[in-house]
Design an enzyme around this catalytic site. Sequence first.
Site, PDB file in Angstrom:
ATOM      1  N   LYS A 117       8.438  67.178  55.548  1.00 52.22           N
ATOM      2  CA  LYS A 117       8.315  67.926  56.803  1.00 52.22           C
ATOM      3  C   LYS A 117       7.983  69.397  56.563  1.00 52.22           C
ATOM      4  CE  LYS A 117      10.692  64.605  59.566  1.00 52.22           C
ATOM      5  NZ  LYS A 117      11.086  63.621  58.524  1.00 52.22           N
TER       6      LYS A 117
HETATM    7  C1  LIG Z   1      10.742  62.244  58.610  1.00 49.14           C
HETATM    8  C2  LIG Z   1      10.758  61.419  57.389  1.00 49.14           C
HETATM    9  C3  LIG Z   1      10.137  60.144  57.357  1.00 49.14           C
HETATM   10  C4  LIG Z   1       9.461  59.537  58.557  1.00 49.14           C
HETATM   11  O1  LIG Z   1       8.250  60.182  58.907  1.00 49.14           O
HETATM   12  P1  LIG Z   1       7.583  59.940  60.327  1.00 49.14           P
HETATM   13  O2  LIG Z   1       6.474  60.935  60.438  1.00 49.14           O
HETATM   14  O3  LIG Z   1       8.684  60.186  61.329  1.00 49.14           O
HETATM   15  O4  LIG Z   1       7.094  58.526  60.371  1.00 49.14           O
HETATM   16  C5  LIG Z   1      10.157  59.459  56.156  1.00 49.14           C
HETATM   17  N1  LIG Z   1      10.763  59.953  55.061  1.00 49.14           N
HETATM   18  C6  LIG Z   1      11.370  61.165  55.060  1.00 49.14           C
HETATM   19  C7  LIG Z   1      12.035  61.637  53.818  1.00 49.14           C
HETATM   20  C8  LIG Z   1      11.388  61.943  56.220  1.00 49.14           C
HETATM   21  O5  LIG Z   1      12.010  63.147  56.209  1.00 49.14           O
END
Ligand SMILES: *Cc1c(COP(=O)(O)O)cnc(C)c1O
Length: 475
Positions: A117
């Site tokens: 993120k």
């Molecule tokens: C947020 C997250 C996901 C999921 O990603 P999306 O874009 O919501 O599908 C998967 N793995 C980790 C470590 C995350 O922080």
Amino acid sequence: MAVRYLSTRDARATPETQRFEDVLLAGLAADGGLYVPDRLPHLDRTALAAHAALPYPALAAQIVGLFAGDAFPPGALLDAAQAAYRGFRHAAVSPLVQIDQRLWLLELFHGPTLAFKDLALQLVGQLFDRVLSRKAERVTIIGATSGDTGSAALAACSGREAVDIFILYPHNRISEVQRRQMTTVAAANAHAIAIDGTFDDCQDLVKALFADAQLCGALNLAAVNSINWARIAAQTVYYFAAAAALGGPGRPVSFSVPTGNFGNVYAGHIARRMGLSVERLVIGTNRNDILARYIASGDMSIAPVEPSLSPSMDIQVSSNFERLLFELKDRNGAAVADAIAAFRRSGALPRAEREWRAARGLFSAHRIDDTQTMDIIARTYARSGMLIDPHTAVAVGAAEAELADGGGAPMVALACAHPAKFPDAVERATGVRPALPAALADLFERRERITVLPNDKAVVARYVRDHARRGGRTG
Ligand SMILES: *Cc1c(COP(=O)(O)O)cnc(C)c1O
């Protein structure tokens, strides 16, 4: 002509369109829909071939610039991208590591909070500041988190001039690493608040604060959420970077993505529609497998959320799926609004044979349960010496299942979190406790600022009012 944005639920014959900077600050459209571009920019082979020579921030500025129109003066996007990725612990920002003959990991965890993120939010934080200061405005961001998004948002906004940020998390219900990543942020504009309650209580409080017109007006409240188009745009960048590094555009590549809210894998789909040569896009889910069930059978019906080893994917309703639905329904906003309303009412999306077949042509999906996840972490360590986190293990498991199915392209599994973010599962699977990166090695010694508030809207509202610097217009 610059790209403009419309809501996935706009039912008018000529939908209203917005500029990039409006969509950046608004997040969600007023009718509850998600913003999508009115058309996608296209990159030809010459442009794609040139990507291999670009440093990551330059590539990010180029790609996001295609979506931003004239929102920023020349050079400003490059400045923003350089500032956003300067703090990453790897010069390539999103390095590739080969773990098997045809399988690579794309490491997306070298940012400040150890999860993918950061790739989008660090840039979005920079863009917020630049747009707001030009408009001489300030905002107060309020959000709820069950872990990763909150820490990434705090890190992205801490110290930003035009932003105050308050993140609510459930007291004693997140991991110690996740809590410390939020409570050790020292900036005066960044606040983590523990709520005596659950994640759902935190979300309800955020909704109640946004429903308070007086507070909204006084502090210019804004949201951080996973449905901001700028985040999707920023997430397409590492797909372009990885394909170029593996020999694109001459050589197609496949991607396997651990999926929760459908934002990450949807960004891969957008990169493909912009011209990137992608053979397969693979959705990996944990036991919360609504997307895998949909791809397998066309049935998208909600089941209760069950806790798993990959908590960031413990989601039943994948909010970004609405953007794909808009496309599958030939960009008919009224039909999307009807389908979403029916989904909310009955817990199941109305079956649509033609759309399901189209979705199956675009994505494959595999469900990896906790037992398989542990096994994949152990096997990956045994054969490559690499420690991977449980979310990454889901991507690797889905990638292996897909490779067993054929397909000739190199397969890239997205490594979305650093193993030290989920050390207990990794240690149980391998016997080795993953160490935090050097820059965070003192995380457990840093001073925490812990604020615990009751699950009471009036108390939280007063706290936010007392601690926000000022909302609205400046100057
Ligand atoms: C947020 C997250 C996901 C999921 O990603 P999306 O874009 O919501 O599908 C998967 N793995 C980790 C470590 C995350 O922080």
